[in-house]
Design a protein around this motif. Structure first.
Motif, PDB file in Angstrom:
ATOM      1  N   GLN A 502       0.821  -1.198   0.000  1.00  0.00           N
ATOM      2  CA  GLN A 502       0.000   0.000   0.000  1.00  0.00           C
ATOM      3  C   GLN A 502       0.869   1.268   0.000  1.00  0.00           C
ATOM      4  N   SER A 503       0.182   2.412  -0.116  1.00  0.00           N
ATOM      5  CA  SER A 503       0.863   3.706  -0.029  1.00  0.00           C
ATOM      6  C   SER A 503       1.312   3.941   1.410  1.00  0.00           C
ATOM      7  N   PRO A 504       2.586   4.257   1.657  1.00  0.00           N
ATOM      8  CA  PRO A 504       3.061   4.450   3.030  1.00  0.00           C
ATOM      9  C   PRO A 504       2.524   5.751   3.621  1.00  0.00           C
ATOM     10  N   ALA A 505       2.626   5.865   4.951  1.00  0.00           N
ATOM     11  CA  ALA A 505       2.075   7.042   5.632  1.00  0.00           C
ATOM     12  C   ALA A 505       3.068   7.610   6.635  1.00  0.00           C
ATOM     13  N   ILE A 506       3.043   8.912   6.751  1.00  0.00           N
ATOM     14  CA  ILE A 506       3.777   9.618   7.803  1.00  0.00           C
ATOM     15  C   ILE A 506       2.790   9.887   8.936  1.00  0.00           C
ATOM     16  N   VAL A 507       3.159   9.492  10.135  1.00  0.00           N
ATOM     17  CA  VAL A 507       2.295   9.638  11.307  1.00  0.00           C
ATOM     18  C   VAL A 507       2.853  10.750  12.190  1.00  0.00           C
ATOM     19  N   LEU A 508       1.999  11.721  12.510  1.00  0.00           N
ATOM     20  CA  LEU A 508       2.420  12.907  13.251  1.00  0.00           C
ATOM     21  C   LEU A 508       1.574  13.040  14.508  1.00  0.00           C
ATOM     22  N   TYR A 509       2.150  12.593  15.614  1.00  0.00           N
ATOM     23  CA  TYR A 509       1.495  12.761  16.906  1.00  0.00           C
ATOM     24  C   TYR A 509       1.951  14.082  17.526  1.00  0.00           C
ATOM     25  N   GLU A 510       1.155  14.580  18.455  1.00  0.00           N
ATOM     26  CA  GLU A 510       1.486  15.857  19.081  1.00  0.00           C
ATOM     27  C   GLU A 510       2.836  15.790  19.793  1.00  0.00           C
ATOM     28  N   ARG A 511       3.137  14.646  20.439  1.00  0.00           N
ATOM     29  CA  ARG A 511       4.419  14.471  21.133  1.00  0.00           C
ATOM     30  C   ARG A 511       5.347  13.531  20.376  1.00  0.00           C
ATOM     31  N   GLY A 512       5.028  13.282  19.134  1.00  0.00           N
ATOM     32  CA  GLY A 512       5.907  12.504  18.280  1.00  0.00           C
ATOM     33  C   GLY A 512       6.175  11.109  18.803  1.00  0.00           C
ATOM     34  N   THR A 513       7.423  10.660  18.656  1.00  0.00           N
ATOM     35  CA  THR A 513       7.779   9.290  19.040  1.00  0.00           C
ATOM     36  C   THR A 513       7.721   9.067  20.544  1.00  0.00           C
ATOM     37  N   GLU A 514       7.619  10.131  21.343  1.00  0.00           N
ATOM     38  CA  GLU A 514       7.428   9.957  22.784  1.00  0.00           C
ATOM     39  C   GLU A 514       6.154   9.162  23.080  1.00  0.00           C
ATOM     40  N   GLU A 515       5.202   9.207  22.165  1.00  0.00           N
ATOM     41  CA  GLU A 515       3.922   8.546  22.393  1.00  0.00           C
ATOM     42  C   GLU A 515       3.921   7.071  21.988  1.00  0.00           C
ATOM     43  N   LEU A 516       5.005   6.602  21.417  1.00  0.00           N
ATOM     44  CA  LEU A 516       5.003   5.238  20.888  1.00  0.00           C
ATOM     45  C   LEU A 516       4.674   4.152  21.918  1.00  0.00           C
ATOM     46  N   PRO A 517       5.237   4.181  23.125  1.00  0.00           N
ATOM     47  CA  PRO A 517       4.909   3.102  24.063  1.00  0.00           C
ATOM     48  C   PRO A 517       3.409   2.945  24.302  1.00  0.00           C
ATOM     49  N   GLU A 518       2.682   4.040  24.354  1.00  0.00           N
ATOM     50  CA  GLU A 518       1.245   3.969  24.598  1.00  0.00           C
ATOM     51  C   GLU A 518       0.441   3.809  23.308  1.00  0.00           C
ATOM     52  N   ARG A 519       1.111   3.872  22.164  1.00  0.00           N
ATOM     53  CA  ARG A 519       0.425   3.815  20.871  1.00  0.00           C
ATOM     54  C   ARG A 519       0.750   2.530  20.099  1.00  0.00           C
ATOM     55  N   ARG A 520       1.345   1.543  20.768  1.00  0.00           N
ATOM     56  CA  ARG A 520       1.845   0.379  20.050  1.00  0.00           C
ATOM     57  C   ARG A 520       0.773  -0.269  19.181  1.00  0.00           C
ATOM     58  N   GLU A 521      -0.372  -0.584  19.774  1.00  0.00           N
ATOM     59  CA  GLU A 521      -1.412  -1.279  19.017  1.00  0.00           C
ATOM     60  C   GLU A 521      -1.918  -0.427  17.858  1.00  0.00           C
ATOM     61  N   GLU A 522      -2.019   0.855  18.102  1.00  0.00           N
ATOM     62  CA  GLU A 522      -2.483   1.754  17.038  1.00  0.00           C
ATOM     63  C   GLU A 522      -1.493   1.789  15.880  1.00  0.00           C
ATOM     64  N   VAL A 523      -0.196   1.870  16.189  1.00  0.00           N
ATOM     65  CA  VAL A 523       0.821   1.924  15.133  1.00  0.00           C
ATOM     66  C   VAL A 523       0.852   0.606  14.363  1.00  0.00           C
ATOM     67  N   VAL A 524       0.710  -0.516  15.066  1.00  0.00           N
ATOM     68  CA  VAL A 524       0.651  -1.813  14.383  1.00  0.00           C
ATOM     69  C   VAL A 524      -0.535  -1.842  13.426  1.00  0.00           C
ATOM     70  N   SER A 525      -1.674  -1.328  13.885  1.00  0.00           N
ATOM     71  CA  SER A 525      -2.867  -1.276  13.033  1.00  0.00           C
ATOM     72  C   SER A 525      -2.635  -0.396  11.813  1.00  0.00           C
ATOM     73  N   LEU A 526      -1.964   0.748  12.025  1.00  0.00           N
ATOM     74  CA  LEU A 526      -1.665   1.646  10.903  1.00  0.00           C
ATOM     75  C   LEU A 526      -0.708   0.977   9.914  1.00  0.00           C
ATOM     76  N   ALA A 527       0.252   0.232  10.429  1.00  0.00           N
ATOM     77  CA  ALA A 527       1.178  -0.482   9.537  1.00  0.00           C
ATOM     78  C   ALA A 527       0.423  -1.518   8.711  1.00  0.00           C
ATOM     79  N   ASP A 528      -0.529  -2.201   9.320  1.00  0.00           N
ATOM     80  CA  ASP A 528      -1.350  -3.149   8.564  1.00  0.00           C
ATOM     81  C   ASP A 528      -2.135  -2.433   7.468  1.00  0.00           C
TER      82      ASP A 528
END
Length: 680
Positions: A502-528
């Motif tokens: 698929q077309s790749p995406a840039i993900v822009l959270y308000e606190r950027g990669t600082e939010e990754l630990p709490e966003r794991r499932e969401e990022v996995v879903s976005l990668a899918d």
């Protein structure tokens, strides 16, 4: 596209550990995992950018060799200043002056006076009148940031002392201070910004002004000019002998008034002057009315505000230990000022008086300022008097409950004035624009120009720090530079499925990669969903967040009024730029990275909160966008300018956007281009 593969459960490639195990979704450790010290990179960046402008300013000023050279520059500075604050409102011909009360004191009296600087917009003031018929010299006393400035004991003492030396002294409450509180809680009736001395009110209202291409200073100057009009109307005031003084924010108002109004015969700004580079490198904040768009980029320094008086007399009051206006910068500004006054053979008309204090009041500088005012305006030499008793706040109020908002049924707020001016200057702002076939291209060009997106780029040279793989995902941490000399380092985490299609995406959270630990499932879903996603940190966000700048010490919030993001945003504003524009530029460079990495023609954006703004503006600025998903998008700039109880986002401090490239315009242009935008 760069291939990086692993051939076993654990191995080293180019010195980096690659682990084939359960995915850990986190960001970066300190200093980009030990690669680059980014804690001060934005502070360094702004100072380096500013140095070039300071050098150009100095070169131009060194070339001034005659009065005509200087006067041509002074006119340019005045015109530029007026343009940057949005011009001055048309002054009311009828001030609707009301003398509410009068207190007879020993050798002087105090009148409680209100007038309207705009229709149904009252200015509350006290007028200190010496005994005798006059005509007396007049002093306009402009106040700094205090909750109740005209009743402040030190301000009262200053006005009394000047009145006892023969001056009619008018002291006024600035917008948002004293009886002119602007924002009240609708439920409790209490002031929203109580205890901030007007600072937070000024910055909150000032943000609205920035969006509309104005500055709160225009309304404060209008108040001061109307106060001058009042003094001119008094029979006991000599209109040829009027001075103005004030400290801190009142000193800034003094400088502004002296720049735009030729009726000032002598000016004494106190604790309000320095040299901009000295101020910038100290990490200080300034208030909205003091942050003039492009001031550093266009070479408008404090000495330009002082020399606006040339060759009329001016006295600079300074505290040698001032925590806001470094004394070294004061002396630099005085040296430059005297060089200009020397063109008029008038160096003696420039005076510097100091007190061995921290940031202080006019009264605490009285030993130098008051004799100077008497020397230049009064009938006799200054005489020091014993301190007189001051009055309680209630005794000096012009309204029964100490509030113009509560005293006058039809009283307007500064927000009302801003809305009225926006309706006149940007009549179609906030509405869906009418478009033609070229609209999208024209809007993109406007974005490029407004946010300086067509700047020189450097080779990205991405550094892949590590890679973690599992049967479902590959996670890589990467950093690269978007600018050099001065450097800007950005970071991101690349997450992809084994065979993305698929077309790749840039993900822009308000606190950027600082939010990754709490966003794991969401990022996995976005990668899918997208195949590959790049959770990105533009400058000052996430792993490249600037360290907290602890000046002043009493500010805790990083991203609220007077916080670190606020300070950096105001630095950018004076450099004729914005954090928003700089971060959009970084996002566009991340587009180049991701297109190359994923071998994709087009990419998508996912943005949330402030990150949704970065996504929307970058999407509108690039030709390579597929779709844009926006979550919790803040209000449009128009809505934040004209609305009530709107959020304050220092990250979105940007100048003059509501009529040209606001959210409605961007959404229309993207729709015309056929880009799918989902706002949730």
């Amino acid at each position: 596209m760069i291939e990086r593969t692993s051939r076993s459960d654990q191995q080293t490639i180019h010195g980096k550990m690659i682990i084939k195990n359960p995915i850990l979704m986190d960001g970066f450790s300190d200093a980009v995992n030990g690669y680059f010290d980014v804690e001060d990179q934005l502070s360094r960046y702004f100072l380096r950018q500013a140095d070039g402008h300071f050098s150009a300013e100095q070169d131009e000023k060194r070339s001034i060799e005659s009065r005509s050279d200087f006067e041509a520059r002074r006119e340019r500075v005045r015109d530029m200043f007026l343009s940057r604050i949005g011009g001055l409102p048309e002054r009311s011909k009828d001030l609707s002056i009301e003398t509410v009360d009068r207190h007879e004191r020993d050798e002087y009296s105090i009148e409680m006076v209100s007038f309207e600087s705009n229709s149904n917009f009252h200015v509350t003031s006290n007028c200190y009148v010496p005994d005798g018929n006059g005509p007396h010299p007049g002093i306009l006393f402009l106040c700094g940031h205090l909750d109740d400035p005209k009743s402040d004991p030190l301000n009262q003492k200053a006005c009394i002392e000047l009145a006892l030396n023969g001056f009619v002294v008018l002291i006024v409450d600035p917008i948002g201070q004293g009886e002119r509180t602007q924002y009240y809680d609708s439920e409790t009736g209490d002031p929203v910004f109580d205890g901030s001395g007007g600072v937070f009110t000024h910055c909150y209202a000032g943000q609205k002004c920035f969006y509309a291409g104005m500055n709160l200073a225009r309304y404060m100057i209008n108040d001061a000019q109307c106060a001058l009009d009042y003094l001119h109307q008094r029979d006991d005031v000599d209109n040829d002998r009027i001075g103005v003084t004030g400290t801190s924010g009142g000193g800034t108002q003094t400088l502004y008034l002296s720049l735009v109004d030729d009726r000032i015969d002598a000016a004494a700004p106190c604790c309000s002057v320095t040299e901009r580079r000295e101020w910038l490198k100290s990490g200080k904040r300034i208030d909205a009315e003091q942050a003039i768009y492009g001031a550093i980029a266009d070479g408008i320094n404090y000495d330009d505000l002082i020399t606006a008086m040339a060759p009329r007399p001016i006295c600079i009051g300074a505290a040698t230990s001032d925590e806001y206006f470094p004394i070294e910068g004061v002396r630099d500004a005085i040296d430059r000022t005297q060089r200009i006054y020397d063109l008029y053979d008038a160096k003696e008309r420039v005076r510097l008086v100091t007190a061995d204090r921290t940031h202080c009041s006019v009264y605490e500088l009285r030993d130098g300022v008051f004799p100077w005012l008497c020397e230049n305006l009064a009938d006799s030499e200054y005489v020091s008097h014993d301190e007189r008793r001051t009055l309680e706040t209630a005794a000096l109020q012009c309204t029964p409950r100490g509030s113009v908002q509560k005293a006058y049924t039809d009283e307007r707020t500064v927000d009302d004035l801003i809305r009225e001016d926006v309706a006149e200057t940007h009549p179609t702002a906030g509405t869906q624009p009418t478009v033609d076939s070229e609209y999208a291209n024209e809007l993109r060009q406007t974005l490029v120009e407004t946010f300086d997106l067509d700047r020189n780029v450097c080779e990205l040279s991405p550094r892949f720090i590590d890679q973690t793989t599992s049967d479902e995902l590959k996670v890589e941490r990467v950093w690269f530079k978007t600018e050099r000399n001065p450097d800007i380092v950005v970071t991101g985490v690349l997450v992809s499925v084994p065979e993305p299609t698929q077309s790749p995406a840039i993900v822009l959270y308000e606190r950027g990669t600082e939010e990754l630990p709490e966003r794991r499932e969401e990022v996995v879903s976005l990668a899918d969903e997208y195949g590959t996603v790049f959770v990105f940190d533009p400058r000052g966000v996430g792993a490249v967040k600037n360290r907290a700048i602890p000046i002043p010490w009493w500010v805790d919030a990083y991203d609220d009024i007077y916080g670190t993001e606020f300070k950096l945003a105001y630095d950018a504003l004076q450099l004729k730029s914005s954090l928003l524009g700089m971060r959009v530029f970084d996002v566009l460079r991340s587009v180049a990275f991701l297109r190359n990495e994923a071998d994709a023609e087009r990419i998508s954006f996912v943005g949330e909160g402030i990150g949704a703004f970065y996504a929307l503006y970058a999407g509108a600025a690039t030709h390579s966008v597929d779709r844009i998903d926006l979550h919790d998008l803040p209000p449009s700039f128009y809505e934040m300018t004209t609305g009530s109880n709107v959020p304050f986002h220092p990250q979105l401090t940007v100048f003059d956007v509501i009529g040209a490239c606001d959210v409605p315009q961007l959404l229309t242009a993207l729709d015309q281009r056929g880009v799918q935008v989902d706002v949730q």
